[in-house]
Design an enzyme around this catalytic site. Structure first.
Site, PDB file in Angstrom:
ATOM      1  N   ARG A  62       0.849  -1.202   0.000  1.00 19.62           N
ATOM      2  CA  ARG A  62       0.000   0.000   0.000  1.00 19.62           C
ATOM      3  C   ARG A  62       0.881   1.247   0.000  1.00 19.62           C
ATOM      4  O   ARG A  62       0.508   2.281  -0.528  1.00 19.62           O
ATOM      5  CB  ARG A  62      -0.935   0.028   1.218  1.00 19.62           C
ATOM      6  N   TYR A 115     -12.890  18.722 -15.350  1.00 23.13           N
ATOM      7  CA  TYR A 115     -13.415  17.366 -15.529  1.00 23.13           C
ATOM      8  C   TYR A 115     -14.617  17.142 -14.593  1.00 23.13           C
ATOM      9  O   TYR A 115     -14.611  17.622 -13.449  1.00 23.13           O
ATOM     10  CB  TYR A 115     -12.291  16.358 -15.230  1.00 23.13           C
ATOM     11  N   ASP A 187      -4.149  19.729 -14.115  1.00 25.84           N
ATOM     12  CA  ASP A 187      -4.529  18.411 -14.643  1.00 25.84           C
ATOM     13  C   ASP A 187      -4.096  18.388 -16.117  1.00 25.84           C
ATOM     14  O   ASP A 187      -4.668  19.076 -16.953  1.00 25.84           O
ATOM     15  CB  ASP A 187      -6.046  18.225 -14.501  1.00 25.84           C
TER      16      ASP A 187
HETATM   17  C1  LIG Z   1     -10.749  10.826 -16.941  1.00 24.65           C
HETATM   18  C2  LIG Z   1     -10.248  12.079 -16.360  1.00 24.65           C
HETATM   19  C3  LIG Z   1     -10.059  12.194 -14.977  1.00 24.65           C
HETATM   20  C4  LIG Z   1     -10.419  11.087 -14.008  1.00 24.65           C
HETATM   21  O1  LIG Z   1      -9.647   9.944 -14.198  1.00 24.65           O
HETATM   22  P1  LIG Z   1     -10.120   8.468 -13.747  1.00 24.65           P
HETATM   23  O2  LIG Z   1      -8.913   7.659 -14.035  1.00 24.65           O
HETATM   24  O3  LIG Z   1     -11.314   8.130 -14.564  1.00 24.65           O
HETATM   25  O4  LIG Z   1     -10.456   8.537 -12.295  1.00 24.65           O
HETATM   26  C5  LIG Z   1      -9.549  13.388 -14.496  1.00 24.65           C
HETATM   27  N1  LIG Z   1      -9.251  14.413 -15.306  1.00 24.65           N
HETATM   28  C6  LIG Z   1      -9.432  14.339 -16.647  1.00 24.65           C
HETATM   29  C7  LIG Z   1      -9.096  15.519 -17.489  1.00 24.65           C
HETATM   30  C8  LIG Z   1      -9.929  13.175 -17.219  1.00 24.65           C
HETATM   31  O5  LIG Z   1     -10.120  13.119 -18.536  1.00 24.65           O
END
Ligand SMILES: *Cc1c(COP(=O)(O)O)cnc(C)c1O
Length: 396
Positions: A62, A115, A187
């Site tokens: 973990r 997102y 992100d």
């Molecule tokens: C898909 C996505 C997420 C979330 O990712 P998961 O792996 O589905 O939890 C976050 N930010 C963006 C821009 C995404 O496209």
């Protein structure tokens, strides 16, 4: 190749070799999947030294795991970061980051077009914990700067955004946040480290849903965060205790996928550009949203901070939603499915996918036409995709 020598290499080379050599086993040219929950020692002194961080090693999966560590190292090298830590999903990377660095009384500034999952964390979960959230009009840089100036702990950004590929000027906004001592989280899922490197532009933490382009095959979920050693250590500590850890099997699948990251993304950039250009001229198409097109309001900023415009674009069809259905139901070379970043083309209307819970009025406010379709190109030959789209558009 030693990891310390990787910095001078190009992205395609880093994607293949980065991190790998740490774990070659008896001459194997690929990294082993270490499916061990716990790690044993010959004597208590060694065990103790690893446990207190004096010596390198693993204790319990973990916290850390050898296969998972190679995945983290590879992404760290691709993002030119000091450190990286991984998560079970992209949303775990995002929610753990927000929980690590924000506490009761803090304020975070972000935009309306993040997102879907992130936006729910902002609107539903953070306020419950006494964290103030301000979401600005996505491309209103003056508004974002003014809100940041009022004081905040974090500026959280995403560019290009979903689903209309809005572009934020990272350098400009990062500067405004650093002037008030706020940290900046970006992100980078849509862009990938091939097309955009937010840390180079001054961001403090860059996040990915590895489920998308990094893994690249729609068969494994994961998340990752990169930044300086101090921030990533804090984030790692939160994740190791709260438990949203990446599993070794999944880490291996992501590692296998990420080795072709550059090849795939360059092809997807090219495919998206060609299809976007083709549809922009098509009589049944109303509007195309792609930062690579000169007609896109974010084109200039995107050209200055991205080396490629990405594999996702969206477009609206003339007429009503019946036309969207006719078109989508006639496609043969695209999955009608959510998500992006896969080797196969994925397509769907935000009205049914990311913005299904929004009202027509709310979608309108976000600039999402009712007939909008988001398309995430795969690595197919674009001639076949264009022919398939043309054939389906004839059904309208
Ligand atoms: C898909 C996505 C997420 C979330 O990712 P998961 O792996 O589905 O939890 C976050 N930010 C963006 C821009 C995404 O496209």
């Amino acid at each position: 190749m030693k990891n310390s020598k990787m910095n001078s290499k190009k992205q395609g080379t880093k994607a293949v070799w980065g991190g790998q050599s740490e774990l070659f086993y008896q001459g194997a040219t690929q990294v082993p999947i270490v499916n061990s929950v716990t790690f044993g020692y010959d004597n208590v002194d060694d065990w103790f030294d690893v446990a207190i961080g004096k010596k390198e090693g693993h204790i319990y999966s973990r916290n850390t795991n050898p296969t998972v560590a190679v995945f983290e190292e590879k992404v760290r090298i691709l993002e030119n970061a000091e450190a990286a830590t991984s998560f079970s999903t992209g949303m775990a990377a995002i929610s753990n980051t927000l929980s690590t660095f924000l506490a009761q009384g803090d304020r975070v500034v972000s935009v309306k077009d993040t997102y879907g999952g992130t936006s729910i964390v902002f609107l539903e979960f953070l306020p419950k914990n006494g964290i103030e959230v301000t979401l600005c009009e996505t491309t209103n840089h003056e508004e974002i700067e003014a809100e940041v100036k009022k004081g905040c702990k974090m500026l959280y950004l995403e560019t290009p955004t979903n689903p209309t590929l809005k572009i934020l000027d990272l350098k400009r906004l990062i500067k405004s946040a650093h002037e008030v001592g706020a940290m900046v989280v970006v992100d980078n899922t849509f862009a990938t480290p091939i097309n955009q490197q937010p840390l180079e532009l001054g961001a403090d933490i860059v996040l990915h849903s590895a489920t998308k382009y990094l893994g690249g095959h729609s068969d494994a979920m994961g998340g990752v965060a990169c930044g300086n050693k101090d921030l990533i250590q804090q984030l790692f500590h939160y994740r190791e205790i709260n438990g949203a850890s990446l599993h070794a099997n999944t880490a291996y699948m992501l590692l296998r996928g990420i080795q072709t990251l550059e090849l795939r993304v360059l092809r997807q950039n090219e495919n998206a550009m060609k299809l976007a250009q083709h549809l922009e001229k098509h009589e049944k198409i109303e509007q195309v949203f792609y930062p690579g097109l000169k007609s896109h309001p974010g084109h200039k900023i995107a050209s200055s901070q991205m080396t490629g415009f990405g594999g996702v674009f969206s477009f609206s069809i003339k007429g009503d939603f019946e036309n969207v259905k006719l078109f989508l139901n006639s496609l043969e070379l695209a999955h009608l499915a959510a998500s992006l970043g896969s080797v196969s083309t994925l397509i769907g209307p935000p009205k049914v996918t990311s913005h299904v819970e929004a009202t027509e009025e709310e979608r309108k406010q976000l600039g999402i036409p009712e007939t909008l379709i988001r398309c995430a190109l795969g690595i197919e030959n674009i001639e076949d995709i264009i022919a398939d789209f043309d054939k389906a558009l004839l059904k309208i």
